[in-house]
Design an enzyme around this catalytic site. Structure first.
Site, short mmCIF file in Angstrom:
data_model
loop_
_atom_site.label_atom_id
_atom_site.label_comp_id
_atom_site.label_asym_id
_atom_site.label_seq_id
_atom_site.Cartn_x
_atom_site.Cartn_y
_atom_site.Cartn_z
N TYR A 125 43.31 -28.96 13.28
CA TYR A 125 42.47 -30.07 12.00
C TYR A 125 41.34 -29.93 12.11
O TYR A 125 40.46 -29.54 11.06
CB TYR A 125 43.14 -31.07 11.53
CG TYR A 125 43.30 -31.96 10.18
CD1 TYR A 125 44.21 -31.15 9.63
CD2 TYR A 125 42.22 -33.27 10.41
CE1 TYR A 125 43.81 -31.89 7.94
CE2 TYR A 125 42.12 -33.62 9.44
CZ TYR A 125 43.17 -33.13 7.89
OH TYR A 125 42.87 -34.22 7.06
N SER A 147 37.69 -33.42 4.80
CA SER A 147 37.47 -34.85 5.87
C SER A 147 37.06 -35.22 6.29
O SER A 147 35.68 -34.51 6.61
CB SER A 147 38.75 -34.59 6.45
OG SER A 147 39.54 -35.38 7.48
#
Ligand code: NAD
Length: 260
Positions: free
Chosen positions: A155, A142
């Site tokens: 995350y 990401s």
């Protein structure tokens, strides 16, 4: 070079993973699916891919939090489809909270699914790729593998971790025909970010569509989401022979997010 190869794509019952599965199937790649879904949904996905692209499919419902299930997913997919030549570590979850209030179990689950599972699939799939001297591992990281945002400590830690895992493992096999790379998308409109959009809609008392634009404006200069189709094309390219010298990279596709 892709027809007849076998890809295992984790978290491929929806979103980016499902799109990647269809793109690779369109190139003649047999598809190993994984992810949570009702049995009838899995049957429908398998039927669609098999009839549209004339390839074989296999589904393994491993919960990637569980190491033993991850191992049997790789082994059983390989047994059912003949090998695992392409591995796309895509499954991931998100949870938004300050570090102080972050539930410990949630933190551990995110690390397990978004990072440790990718280590385990790599560990169990890599030997057969090395035996054939051809393989592709693509880790869906990401932009949060490169930069941070507030209230996403687990995350961001997991995604930075998977970029590190990508570089370290890519170097270990750099002299072989196996390549290992990461992909770093910005906002993609999937189930994963629906909650984040809804939270903004509730907070500002605006529609879901207006909240979506607000979310994009905060971080993504193009103010346009990346499509799952575009990501599927990038991943298909990384699987091609033209990409054989791309090793240990972290490819952004983020509408300019990390250029700022
Ligand atoms: P999604 O929620 O549509 O898909 C996630 C998939 O993972 C689903 O198939 C789900 O069943 C599966 N999954 C979740 N927990 C699992 C578990 N314990 N075991 C097995 N499977 C599990 O989300 P998405 O947006 O398509 O996300 C795919 C990947 O892309 C994730 O790694 C995510 O972090 C990454 N990503 C998404 C965006 C975005 O904006 N949507 C941006 C950057 C990166």
């Amino acid at each position: 070079n892709l027809p007849g190869k076998v890809a295992l794509i984790t978290g491929s019952t929806s979103g980016i993973g499902l799109s990647v599965a269809k793109k690779l199937a369109s190139q003649g790649v047999h598809i190993g699916l994984n992810g949570f879904a009702k049995p009838e949904e899995v049957t429908a996905i398998r039927k669609e891919i098999e009839s549209q692209f004339k390839v074989k499919t296999f589904y393994h419902g491993a919960d990637l939090k569980e190491g033993t299930q991850v191992k049997s997913m790789v082994q059983e997919t390989s047994k059912a489809l003949g090998s695992v030549d392409i591995l796309v570590n895509n499954a991931g979850i998100q949870y938004i909270e300050t570090a102080v209030n972050f539930p410990e179990q949630k933190f551990n689950d995110i690390i397990a699914i978004n990072l440790t599972a990718a280590f385990l699939t790599t560990k169990y799939a890599l030997p057969q790729m090395l035996d054939k001297n051809w393989g592709r591992i693509i880790n869906i990281a990401s932009v949060h593998g490169l930069v941070a945002s507030v209230n996403k400590c687990a995350y961001v830690a997991a995604k930075h971790g998977i970029v590190g895992l990508t570089k370290a493992t890519a170097l270990e096999v750099a002299k072989t025909g196996v390549t290992i790379n990461a992909v770093c998308p910005g906002w993609v409109m999937t189930k994963l970010i629906e909650t984040q959009i809804q939270q903004r809609a509730d907070q500002y008392k605006i529609s879901f569509e207006e909240a979506q634009i607000k979310l994009l404006e905060e971080k993504q200069p193009s103010v346009t989401p990346v499509s799952t189709d575009q990501l599927g094309d990038l991943i298909t390219f990384l699987c091609s022979n033209s990409a054989s010298q791309i090793k240990g990279s972290a490819y952004t596709m983020d509408g300019g997010w990390t250029a700022q």
